[in-house]
Scaffold this motif. Sequence first.
Motif: not given
Length: 136
Positions: A81-104
Motif C-alpha cells: 500500500f505504501s507504494g501507491l501515489p500519495k493522492e491515491a492513498k488519501q482517496y482510499i483513506a477518505e472513501h474506504f475508511k475501515g475497509k480491507k484492501i485485498k491487493e495493490t
Amino acid sequence: MKKTILLGIMGLSALTGFSQTKEIPEAVKAKITQTYPKAEKVKFEKEKGNFEAGFKNEGKEMSVVLDAKGNILETETDINFSGLPKEAKQYIAEHFKGKKIKETAEITDAQGKKKFEVEIGGKDYLFDESGKLLKN
C-alpha cells in the motif's frame, strides 16, 4: 484401487498442463525466460488473443501479458500500500475508511505508462501515476 485412481489423476493433470504449455508460442516462453531469469512457478494461459504469464519474481507476484511474437504488452507487479501515489492513498483513506484492501498492484503498459490497481470489497479501482482515480 486408490493407487489406480491417483495415478489416473496425476496422468490427466500432466497431460492437461502439457497441452496448455504446448499452445503457448516459443517466443512467449523465451521472452519470459530472458526478461525474468529468476521467475519461479511460471504458469501460462491465453488471454483475449494474447498470452499471460503469472509467476513469482524475486519475492514479488507478477503477471505479464504478451502477444504471440513475445512482445510485452503489460506487466502487473504486486506492491505494498505504501507504494501507491500519495493522492491515491488519501482517496482510499477518505472513501474506504475501515475497509480491507485485498491487493495493490503497479501496472505498466508497453510504453512505460504506469497505473495503480487497488482491490477493495471485491472491486478494482484504478489510479494514474499522480494518484487520480481513473475507474470507479
